[in-house]
Design an enzyme around this catalytic site. Structure first.
Site, PDB file in Angstrom:
ATOM      1  N   ASP A 279      -8.864  -2.131 -17.791  1.00 15.62           N
ATOM      2  CA  ASP A 279     -10.144  -2.916 -18.206  1.00 15.62           C
ATOM      3  C   ASP A 279     -10.667  -1.975 -19.020  1.00 15.62           C
ATOM      4  OD1 ASP A 279     -11.827  -4.919 -18.632  1.00 15.62           O
ATOM      5  OD2 ASP A 279     -12.621  -4.876 -16.863  1.00 15.62           O
TER       6      ASP A 279
ATOM      7  N   ARG B 161     -14.859  -3.221 -28.504  1.00 10.64           N
ATOM      8  CA  ARG B 161     -16.047  -2.839 -27.661  1.00 10.64           C
ATOM      9  C   ARG B 161     -16.181  -1.458 -27.828  1.00 10.64           C
ATOM     10  NH1 ARG B 161     -14.561  -5.797 -21.996  1.00 10.64           N
ATOM     11  NH2 ARG B 161     -14.566  -7.956 -22.864  1.00 10.64           N
TER      12      ARG B 161
END
Ligand SMILES: *[C@@H]1O[C@H](CO)[C@@H](O)[C@H](O)[C@H]1NC(C)=O
Ligand SMILES: *[C@@H]1O[C@H](CO)[C@@H](O)[C@H](O)[C@H]1NC(C)=O
Ligand SMILES: *[C@@H]1O[C@H](CO)[C@@H](O)[C@H](O)[C@H]1NC(C)=O
Ligand SMILES: *[C@@H]1O[C@H](CO)[C@@H](O)[C@H](O)[C@H]1NC(C)=O
Ligand SMILES: *[C@@H]1O[C@H](CO)[C@@H](O)[C@H](O)[C@H]1NC(C)=O
Ligand SMILES: *[C@@H]1O[C@H](CO)[C@@H](O)[C@H](O)[C@H]1NC(C)=O
Ligand SMILES: *[C@@H]1O[C@H](CO)[C@@H](O)[C@H](O)[C@H]1NC(C)=O
Ligand SMILES: *[C@@H]1O[C@H](CO)[C@@H](O)[C@H](O)[C@H]1NC(C)=O
Ligand SMILES: *[C@@H]1O[C@H](CO)[C@@H](O)[C@H](O)[C@H]1NC(C)=O
Length: 456
Positions: free
Chosen positions: A248, A307
Site C-alpha cells: 500500500d 500520490r
C-alpha cells in the site's frame, strides 16, 4: 556550491541552518533527544528492535535506537523466519482455495453434488475469507512495529546495512518521532484481499503501509530510502483481471495527524506513495479539518506512479523536490500532486523530469490530478527544465470535475456536492515558519546529492 537564497528574512540566521536541519510543520520534533544513557540502544535484529522500543516498559519515554543490520519483521522469537504457512497455521487457508471461493461455477457443482467430500470442500471455500482474515491478523501482529512517543530511530554510524523489511512501521497516536537515515522495504501482504465490489470490476487490496502516520503529531522522517525491495508490483500475476496488490502506501499520513516534515527521502519505483488524509469525510481520529499540516522538501521521487502526494483537507507545502517519471510505458505516471477534497497545496520550485516522446503539454498535464480539490499554488516549478503553468492545469482539471458534478447533480435532481461549489483559487496559506529554497535549476543536483539513506 550552496547557492541558497532567502525567502524569509532569517531570524534563523542566528542558528545558521545547514542543508539537513529540519524546517517546516514538523520543526518542533525532538524525538529521543532527551534520552538518558540507559535508553540509547543499538539493535541488530527485529527482536532487539522491539525490545528497545519497549524501553524497559516505558515505551513513551525518550529513547534513541541505532540500527546496525537487517531488521526483518518475519523474524520469530526463536530466530526462524515466518512463512505464509506459519501465519495461516490456525485455519485451512490456501490461496488457491481462496480464489476458488469466488468461482460460482465450481460452487454450483459442489453444491449440487451428493458426495460428502464435495460438501466438505464447499464448506472450506465458505470459510476462506474468515481464514484469510485470521492469517492476515497473525501476520500483522508479528510484523507491526509500534513506535511510542519521544523516539528517534536512525542508522548506527558504522552500519554496513541499516534496513527494515517485511515490517509495518506504525506511528499510531504517537507524538514526537524522528526516523532518519535508514532503508525500508515495503512489507508484503501475504494475504491480499479480493474485493469484487471495489470499482466496477473489483480490485485487489493490500493492508499495510510501509510507514503509517496515524493520528500522530510532530513527526520528522528524513533521509529514508523506501522501495518495494525484491518484490515489485510488476512481479505479481494478474488474477480476476487485476494485478495482485501486496503493497500500500510508502508513507501515509492520516486520521488527523499533524505537524509532519518529510525531507530528503528517496521514494523508488512504487505505485501509491504518499497519501495525506484517507477519506472524504475527514472524520477519523480527531478529524482532519484544521490538521494534516505537512512540509515536504528535498525528496526524490523516482517512478512514483501516484500520490506524490495525494492530499485531503491538509495544508501541504511541497518545495524543492525532484520528481523523475515517465509519460508512457508500464510505469506511466498517473499524477504527482493529487488535489483532494478540501486540500490546499503550495508547490514551490519543484523540478519534474519526465521521460517519453509525449509532448510537453501532455507531460505538464500529468503533474497535477484532481480529486475534488480547488486550492493550489505553484511558484516556478519546471518540467524537463522549462517553467510551466501548473496552476492552469490545476484550474482546468478542477473546472472539468466541477462541471461533471454539476451535470450529474442536475441529471439526478440532487444538490451539487459542496466541493463543486467553489471557484479554483491560487490563494493559499503562508508557511508559518522560516525556510530557504534552492533555485529550481539547482534542485535536481542538490536532491540527488543529499537525498536518501547514506547521504546525511
Ligand atoms: C481444516 O481441514 C481439516 C480437514 O479438511 C479439518 O479436519 C480441520 O478441522 C480444518 N480446520 C479448521 C480450523 O477448519
Ligand atoms: C471455475 O471452476 C470451474 C469448475 O471447476 C472450472 O472449470 C473453471 O476453470 C474455474 N474458473 C476459474 C476462473 O478458475
Ligand atoms: C445447482 O446448480 C444450479 C444450476 O447450475 C444452480 O443454480 C444452483 O445454485 C446449484 N445449487 C447449489 C446448492 O449450489
Ligand atoms: C490505531 O490504534 C488504535 C487503538 O489501538 C486501533 O484501534 C487502530 O486500529 C489503529 N489504527 C491503525 C490504522 O492501525
Ligand atoms: C503519547 O502521545 C500521545 C499523542 O500525543 C498522547 O495521547 C499520549 O498520552 C502520550 N503518552 C504518554 C505516556 O505520554
Ligand atoms: C515525551 O512525550 C510527551 C507526550 O508526547 C511530551 O509531553 C514530553 O514533552 C516528551 N518528553 C520529552 C522529554 O521529550
Ligand atoms: C470543506 O470545507 C468547507 C468550507 O470551505 C466546509 O463547508 C465543508 O464541510 C468541508 N467538507 C468536509 C467534507 O468537511
Ligand atoms: C529517463 O531517462 C534517463 C536517460 O535514459 C534515465 O537515466 C532515467 O533513469 C530515466 N528516468 C526514469 C524515471 O525512468
Ligand atoms: C523532456 O521532454 C522533452 C520534450 O518532451 C524531451 O525532448 C526531452 O527528451 C525530455 N527529457 C527527458 C530527460 O526525457
Amino acid at each position: 556550491m550552496a547557492r541558497f537564497y532567502l525567502i524569509f528574512s532569517l531570524a534563523a540566521a542566528a542558528g545558521l541552518a545547514s542543508a539537513t536541519d529540519i524546517w517546516g510543520y514538523g520543526e518542533h520534533t525532538t524525538g529521543g533527544a532527551a534520552a538518558p544513557k540507559s535508553s540509547i540502544y543499538t539493535v541488530t535484529d527485529f527482536n532487539e528492535l522491539r525490545t528497545a522500543l519497549d524501553n524497559n516498559g516505558a515505551p513513551h519515554d525518550p529513547k534513541i535506537i541505532y540500527i546496525n543490520g537487517l531488521i526483518d519483521g518475519d523474524y520469530l522469537a526463536d530466530g526462524s523466519l515466518a512463512t505464509e504457512e506459519h501465519y495461516a497455521r490456525n485455519g485451512n487457508y490456501t490461496f488457491e482455495r481462496y480464489l476458488d471461493s469466488f468461482n460460482a461455477t465450481l460452487r454450483a457443482i459442489l453444491g449440487n453434488s451428493t458426495d460428502p467430500a464435495d460438501a466438505a470442500e464447499l464448506a472450506l471455500l465458505d470459510a476462506q475469507e474468515t481464514f484469510r482474515q485470521a492469517a492476515s491478523n497473525e501476520q500483522e501482529a508479528q510484523i507491526v512495529l509500534k513506535i511510542g512517543n519521544n523516539t528517534t530511530i536512525e542508522s548506527a554510524k558504522k552500519a554496513k546495512v541499516a534496513r527494515i523489511q517485511n515490517s509495518y512501521i506504525a506511528l499510531n497516536q504517537t507524538d514526537n518521532v524522528i526516523l532518519r537515515n535508514f532503508e525500508v522495504y515495503s512489507p508484503i501482504d501475504l494475504f491480499p484481499e479480493w474485493d469484487p465490489t471495489d470499482g466496477s470490476t473489483g480490485n485487489w487490496n493490500s493492508k499495510y503501509d510501509c510507514i503509517g502516520v496515524v493520528t500522530s503529531t510532530n513527526i520528522w522522517i528524513d533521509h529514508i530510502t523506501l522501495s518495494d525491495g525484491d518484490h515489485p508490483d510488476s512481479d505479481e500475476p494478474i488474477v480476476f483481471g487485476h494485478q495482485i496488490q501486496r503493497h500500500d502506501g510508502l508513507i501515509d499520513i492520516t486520521e488527523g495527524s499533524d505537524a509532519v516534515t518529510l525531507s530528503f527521502n528517496k521514494f523508488l519505483s512504487h505505485d501509491k506513495t504518499n497519501l495525506i488524509g484517507n477519506n472524504d469525510a475527514g472524520n477519523l481520529g480527531p478529524g482532519d479539518t484544521g490538521r494534516l499540516h505537512v512540509t515536504m522538501y528535498g525528496n526524490h521521487y523516482y517512478n512514483s506512479l501516484q500520490r506524490s502526494p495525494r492530499v485531503r483537507f491538509g495544508e501541504v507545502h511541497v518545495f524543492n523536490n525532484y520528481f523523475e517519471g515517465q509519460s508512457s510505458g508500464d510505469e506511466k505516471i498517473v499524477y504527482f500532486f493529487g488535489m483532494g477534497i478540501n486540500s490546499t497545496i503550495l508547490s514551490e520550485r519543484n523540478a519534474f523530469e519526465i521521460n517519453g516522446t509525449e509532448s510537453m503539454t501532455t507531460k505538464t498535464n500529468l503533474v497535477v490530478g484532481n480529486y475534488k480539490g480547488y486550492k493550489f499554488k505553484d511558484v516556478k516549478s519546471t518540467v524537463n527544465g522549462t517553467e510551466v503553468d501548473l496552476e492552469a492545469v490545476a484550474k482546468t482539471k478542477y473546472d472539468a470535475a466541477k462541471a461533471s458534478e454539476v451535470a450529474a447533480a442536475a441529471a439526478a435532481g440532487r444538490v451539487v456536492a459542496e466541493w463543486a461549489t467553489h471557484e479554483y483559487t491560487d490563494v493559499v496559506f503562508t508557511p508559518p515558519y522560516e525556510y530557504r529554497q534552492k533555485k529550481t535549476e539547482d534542485v535536481a543536483k542538490w536532491v540527488l546529492k543529499n537525498a536518501g539513506y547514506g547521504n546525511l
